[in-house]
Every structure is written in C-alpha cells, then in structure tokens.
Design a protein around this motif. Structure first.
Motif: not given
Length: 271
Positions: A224-252
């Motif tokens: 199946d094509i999904r056997d070889v595709r890169k797999v991510l989590s929508i919810d995890e990436l949303i949370d990671e981006l929000r934290k990155f924005d507030d905690e890392k990017l904004y101060p920078y």
C-alpha cells in the motif's frame, strides 16, 4: 486558538508617526529598506497565525459542499485542516528566512565594493538617498546576497567586523539558527518543500483501504502506498507550531527588531 503573545504589540511596524521637522533627519535608502522588510516580516507573521488558527475551523460549509457520509465528511474536513496546517508551517519557515534578509538589507553588505587593501570604494554610492529606480535596483541586489547562517562562505562574521553596530542582531540570528535548523518544524518544512507530501494519522485512522498484506518469512513487504509515505499527526504538529511561536519565535523576532532599530536608527518619516 489562543496565543500567549501579541504580534500587534511587539512585531507590528508603526502605522503613524509624529516628529518635529526641525532637526529630524531625512530618510536614507537604508531606512526605507529596513522598514520595508519589517512590514514584510509582520505580514508573513500574520498569515502564519491566521492559517494556524484556521486549523480549528468548525464551520466548513463555505469550504465545500457537505456530504451525507459522516466518515467521508470527516475525511474532507481533515484534508482541509492539514492543508491549512502546512500553509502555516510554510509561512513560519519563510518568516525565519526573512529575518536574515532583513538584517542583510539593513546592513547593506552586498552593496560594498573593496580595493585590494580592503577599503570601501563606493561609500558615496550607497549612503544617503537615492532615486526610486536606483533604490529598487539596489534592494534587489542586496536580496540576492542572502544565505543561511551556516552556509559555507556566509558573511556574518565579516559583516560584524565591517558593521559592528549589527553584531548583537547577527549573534541573535546565529544562536537561533543553531537550534532551529535541526528542529522538527524545519525538517518537516524541508521535506514538504523538497521531497514529498506526508500523510496524517488522523486521516488514515478513518479507514484502511489496504487490499492485502504480504509477509514472507517474518518480514512484511509494502502493498500500500501508505507503507512508504512519511506519517505525521495533525494535532501534534498544530500543538508544536503554537508552542514554537509563543516560546521561541516571538521572543526571537521581537528581540531582532529591537536590535535592528538601534543599529539602523531609521528616520521617523518612514512608516
């Protein structure tokens, strides 16, 4: 989605200015370059947050026609959600790249020409005010000189020597890049930009369309094509981006803007 920081407080360029004409310096091309990139930076930051917030969309009626099948409806919603997430991810990464351009442009590094002894030979050409046509040409040339902080031959250290007033801003860029260049957010962006499109756990969990499994000995083989595709989590990436924005990017971003404002000291006539 709630952010802990407000880009309209610390990042937005001024929209108005008051000054006394007597004693106020006229704007130089360098002032215009800096403020122009400041506006571009803020606009990109706005878009990144808008699309990240859109991942929490609940009213999908104006995006597509609702379907009767609940599983299909959920799948379409998640597909749109993933596209908004990727758009936010791309905007955040472009925003980081723009900080290098903003600094290069502010320092006007690539516009300098040197003699054999390392002396600047065209200071009269690059300092002060220029026509709109010449300013456009000079800015495009400056933008072409941008490279990543870790690229071979990047001029950051040399720029610090030539323009020491930009040392604090350059140090901040280099320090931020050391961590960000190896981060999950940058790696996923580079994957999407150069290598392919990931699939998402939340979408795949709605149903398995696999026709069969192939096992030879103790090894499973892709069917199946999904056997070889890169797999991510929508919810995890949303949370990671929000934290990155507030905690890392904004101060920078806010720290860099303040340091560049001190180094450039732009005329209040430019907003």
């Amino acid at each position: 989605m709630e952010f802990q920081t407000d880009i309209f407080e610390g990042v937005e360029p001024p929209s108005s200015s008051k000054y006394n004409l007597i004693g106020t310096k006229l704007p130089t091309s360098q002032d215009v370059y800096f403020v122009s990139k400041w506006h571009e930076l803020f606009e990109r930051y706005e878009m990144a947050r808008i699309f990240l917030r859109k991942t929490e969309e609940e009213n999908w009626d104006y995006w597509f026609n609702k379907v009767d099948d609940e599983v299909a409806q959920k799948g379409i919603e998640l597909m749109f959600k993933s596209q908004m997430l990727e758009t936010a991810l791309i905007n955040y990464n472009i925003l980081v790249d723009l900080t290098w351009t903003m600094t290069y442009v502010s320092a006007e590094y690539v516009l300098y020409k040197f003699d054999n002894e390392g002396n600047v030979t065209n200071a009269d050409e690059i300092i002060g005010m220029h026509s709109i046509e010449k300013s456009l040409d000079m800015l495009r040339k400056t933008e072409n000189g941008v490279s990543t902080p870790h690229a071979e031959g990047n001029p950051f250290q040399y720029l610090k020597v030539m323009r020491p007033e930009f040392s604090d801003a350059i140090d901040l860029i280099v320090e931020f890049w050391k961590e960000f260049s190896e981060s999950k957010i940058r790696n996923i962006y580079n994957y999407i930009k150069h290598k392919g499109t990931p699939c998402y756990k939340e979408i795949e969990a709605l149903g398995d369309t696999r026709f069969f499994n192939l096992i030879i000995g103790k090894e499973s083989y892709p069917t199946d094509i999904r056997d070889v595709r890169k797999v991510l989590s929508i919810d995890e990436l949303i949370d990671e981006l929000r934290k990155f924005d507030d905690e890392k990017l904004y101060p920078y971003i806010t720290g860099l803007i303040e340091k560049l404002k001190v180094a450039v000291d732009p005329s209040p006539m430019i907003i």
